[in-house]
Scaffold this motif. Sequence first.
Motif, PDB file in Angstrom:
ATOM      1  N   LEU A  48       0.831  -1.195   0.000  1.00 42.42           N
ATOM      2  CA  LEU A  48       0.000   0.000   0.000  1.00 42.42           C
ATOM      3  C   LEU A  48       0.873   1.255   0.000  1.00 42.42           C
ATOM      4  CD1 LEU A  48      -2.854   1.297   0.225  1.00 42.42           C
ATOM      5  CD2 LEU A  48      -2.563   1.205   2.717  1.00 42.42           C
ATOM      6  N   PHE A  49       1.922   1.238   0.789  1.00 42.05           N
ATOM      7  CA  PHE A  49       2.856   2.358   0.866  1.00 42.05           C
ATOM      8  C   PHE A  49       3.457   2.650  -0.510  1.00 42.05           C
ATOM      9  CE2 PHE A  49       7.209   3.937   2.039  1.00 42.05           C
ATOM     10  CZ  PHE A  49       6.817   5.125   2.629  1.00 42.05           C
ATOM     11  N   LEU A  50       3.760   1.604  -1.253  1.00 43.23           N
ATOM     12  CA  LEU A  50       4.331   1.770  -2.588  1.00 43.23           C
ATOM     13  C   LEU A  50       3.349   2.418  -3.555  1.00 43.23           C
ATOM     14  CD1 LEU A  50       6.271  -1.612  -2.964  1.00 43.23           C
ATOM     15  CD2 LEU A  50       7.263   0.668  -2.708  1.00 43.23           C
ATOM     16  N   SER A  51       2.062   2.386  -3.223  1.00 39.68           N
ATOM     17  CA  SER A  51       1.068   3.015  -4.107  1.00 39.68           C
ATOM     18  C   SER A  51       1.264   4.526  -4.173  1.00 39.68           C
ATOM     19  CB  SER A  51      -0.355   2.684  -3.651  1.00 39.68           C
ATOM     20  OG  SER A  51      -0.694   3.376  -2.460  1.00 39.68           O
ATOM     21  N   LEU A  52       1.993   5.111  -3.216  1.00 41.11           N
ATOM     22  CA  LEU A  52       2.272   6.550  -3.257  1.00 41.11           C
ATOM     23  C   LEU A  52       3.099   6.927  -4.482  1.00 41.11           C
ATOM     24  CD1 LEU A  52       3.083   7.311   0.502  1.00 41.11           C
ATOM     25  CD2 LEU A  52       0.946   7.747  -0.726  1.00 41.11           C
ATOM     26  N   THR A  53       3.819   5.957  -5.058  1.00 39.10           N
ATOM     27  CA  THR A  53       4.620   6.244  -6.247  1.00 39.10           C
ATOM     28  C   THR A  53       3.738   6.587  -7.450  1.00 39.10           C
ATOM     29  OG1 THR A  53       4.735   3.910  -6.893  1.00 39.10           O
ATOM     30  CG2 THR A  53       6.494   4.748  -5.460  1.00 39.10           C
ATOM     31  N   LYS A  54       2.458   6.292  -7.366  1.00 37.15           N
ATOM     32  CA  LYS A  54       1.544   6.654  -8.457  1.00 37.15           C
ATOM     33  C   LYS A  54       1.545   8.165  -8.690  1.00 37.15           C
ATOM     34  CE  LYS A  54      -1.707   2.828  -7.608  1.00 37.15           C
ATOM     35  NZ  LYS A  54      -1.391   2.047  -8.812  1.00 37.15           N
ATOM     36  N   MET A  55       1.854   8.931  -7.655  1.00 38.80           N
ATOM     37  CA  MET A  55       1.818  10.392  -7.768  1.00 38.80           C
ATOM     38  C   MET A  55       3.103  10.979  -8.342  1.00 38.80           C
ATOM     39  SD  MET A  55      -0.260  11.500  -4.317  1.00 38.80           S
ATOM     40  CE  MET A  55       0.793  10.633  -3.147  1.00 38.80           C
ATOM     41  N   MET A  56       4.119  10.153  -8.568  1.00 34.88           N
ATOM     42  CA  MET A  56       5.380  10.662  -9.106  1.00 34.88           C
ATOM     43  C   MET A  56       5.214  11.087 -10.569  1.00 34.88           C
ATOM     44  SD  MET A  56       7.825  10.904  -7.000  1.00 34.88           S
ATOM     45  CE  MET A  56       8.050  10.511  -5.260  1.00 34.88           C
ATOM     46  N   PRO A  57       5.962  12.116 -11.011  1.00 34.68           N
ATOM     47  CA  PRO A  57       5.811  12.630 -12.380  1.00 34.68           C
ATOM     48  C   PRO A  57       6.051  11.594 -13.464  1.00 34.68           C
ATOM     49  CG  PRO A  57       7.044  14.189 -11.033  1.00 34.68           C
ATOM     50  CD  PRO A  57       6.899  12.939 -10.218  1.00 34.68           C
ATOM     51  N   ASP A  58       6.911  10.598 -13.197  1.00 38.52           N
ATOM     52  CA  ASP A  58       7.215   9.608 -14.235  1.00 38.52           C
ATOM     53  C   ASP A  58       6.223   8.453 -14.257  1.00 38.52           C
ATOM     54  OD1 ASP A  58       8.091   8.636 -11.801  1.00 38.52           O
ATOM     55  OD2 ASP A  58       9.897   7.679 -12.614  1.00 38.52           O
ATOM     56  N   ASN A  59       5.232   8.476 -13.378  1.00 33.89           N
ATOM     57  CA  ASN A  59       4.164   7.467 -13.432  1.00 33.89           C
ATOM     58  C   ASN A  59       3.042   8.052 -14.291  1.00 33.89           C
ATOM     59  OD1 ASN A  59       1.619   6.084 -12.671  1.00 33.89           O
ATOM     60  ND2 ASN A  59       2.945   4.984 -11.241  1.00 33.89           N
ATOM     61  N   VAL A  60       2.993   7.631 -15.542  1.00 35.60           N
ATOM     62  CA  VAL A  60       2.057   8.226 -16.502  1.00 35.60           C
ATOM     63  C   VAL A  60       1.231   7.112 -17.157  1.00 35.60           C
ATOM     64  CG1 VAL A  60       1.797   9.774 -18.477  1.00 35.60           C
ATOM     65  CG2 VAL A  60       3.762  10.040 -16.940  1.00 35.60           C
ATOM     66  N   PRO A  61       0.166   6.657 -16.490  1.00 37.29           N
ATOM     67  CA  PRO A  61      -0.664   5.604 -17.082  1.00 37.29           C
ATOM     68  C   PRO A  61      -1.379   6.086 -18.341  1.00 37.29           C
ATOM     69  CG  PRO A  61      -1.665   6.474 -15.084  1.00 37.29           C
ATOM     70  CD  PRO A  61      -0.308   7.073 -15.172  1.00 37.29           C
ATOM     71  N   GLU A  62      -1.449   5.212 -19.324  1.00 39.78           N
ATOM     72  CA  GLU A  62      -2.099   5.550 -20.589  1.00 39.78           C
ATOM     73  C   GLU A  62      -3.608   5.316 -20.494  1.00 39.78           C
ATOM     74  OE1 GLU A  62      -0.589   6.991 -23.029  1.00 39.78           O
ATOM     75  OE2 GLU A  62       1.422   6.835 -22.183  1.00 39.78           O
ATOM     76  N   LYS A  63      -4.326   5.733 -21.529  1.00 37.79           N
ATOM     77  CA  LYS A  63      -5.780   5.638 -21.532  1.00 37.79           C
ATOM     78  C   LYS A  63      -6.293   4.202 -21.460  1.00 37.79           C
ATOM     79  CE  LYS A  63      -8.105   9.711 -23.260  1.00 37.79           C
ATOM     80  NZ  LYS A  63      -9.050  10.232 -24.268  1.00 37.79           N
ATOM     81  N   ASP A  64      -5.461   3.234 -21.871  1.00 35.65           N
ATOM     82  CA  ASP A  64      -5.895   1.837 -21.808  1.00 35.65           C
ATOM     83  C   ASP A  64      -5.812   1.271 -20.389  1.00 35.65           C
ATOM     84  OD1 ASP A  64      -3.139   1.757 -21.607  1.00 35.65           O
ATOM     85  OD2 ASP A  64      -2.854   0.193 -23.113  1.00 35.65           O
TER      86      ASP A  64
END
Length: 301
Positions: A137-153
Motif C-alpha cells: 500500500l505504501f508503494l502506491s504513493l509512487t503513483k503520484m510521481m511525475p514519471d508514473n504516466v498511465p495511458e488511456k488503456d
Amino acid sequence: MSAAKAEDVLAAKLFMSAAFPVMKIPLTEDESFVKKFENVNLVVEFDVDDDKEPLACYLVFLSEQKANELHDGIRFKVYQGKYDNRFNGIKVATLHFKTVESFLGVLKGNNPSEMLGIVPPIIKNIVKPGFLNFVFLFLSLTKMMPDNVPEKDKPFEQYLKVKMSLYMITTAMSKANRLGYKPFADWCAPQTDRIYQFKVGPTKDASGKEIYPEIGAFLRIKKGKTKAGRGFYERKKPFVLLSFPDPDGCIAVLSNKYGGFVEAVAHNCVQIVGAGDSYANQFNDQMTGIQNMLIPSKFVQ
C-alpha cells in the motif's frame, strides 16, 4: 547528528500530513487492497530523529469489527505525533529513521541507494501480521510521481493517479501555509475569500460509458487562512475553476507533457473558468513550488 534543514523538515511534515492520508484512496477503492486489509489490525508508526525537531506520525488500520469496537467505526486514520498506545492489543510496527534526510531519501530519492533506507525497518517488522500488505500500500504513493504516466488503456490507474494527486496537493498547500511556508503564506495573506477548484471529468470506456466518476478537490483561501476540501465547494462560486475534460488531460498537466501550464491550456488539457489566466497561473506556480518539495530533484525544472 545535526539538525535538518528547515525545508527538509517542512517536506517531511507534508509527507506525513498530506501524502500519507491519500493511501485511503487505494485502500478503499482498489479491490485488491480492500481484500488484503479486510482483517488487518495494525498501527504503523514513522519515527524520525533530529537534533532540533524529531518527527513522528502513525497510521491506524483496523478491521470493521475492531473499528466499531475501538475507533467509532473509523478503519483508517493518520495521526501526527508519536503513537500513544491508545489501541490495546493492536500490533505496532515502527519504522525508525536516524535522520530527516534518510526519511526523505526513501520517499523521494533520486536513486535506489537513497531509497534503500526503508529496508532495515521493513526487515524488523516483516513478520508482523498485515505489515507486508502495508508495504505494498505504501508503494502506491509512487503513483503520484511525475514519471508514473498511465495511458488511456489503463483507466483505473489514471483515475487513481489523478484523485490521489489532487487530494494530496490541495492538502499539502493548506498544510504548507499553516506551517509558515513563506512564499505561499505571503501569496495567501491578501486574499479575501476565494475558492480554487479542480474539476476532472468522468473516466469513460471506448463506447463513451462512464466507468469512474468525476473528481473534485478545492482549496479555500480566506484572509491568509487555508482549508483543503474533497469534491466540490457548493456554497460559493469558484474564484478560479481548473476544469479538465478527463483524467488524461489532468495527467498531461501533472506530468508536464507539454512543457508547462500555459502550453497545456493551449492543447485543451485544461480550461480556466473564473478570474482569468493571471490568478490561475499564479496558483499553478504556487502549487508547483510545493509539489517540487515532494518529488525527486531530478524531476524539478
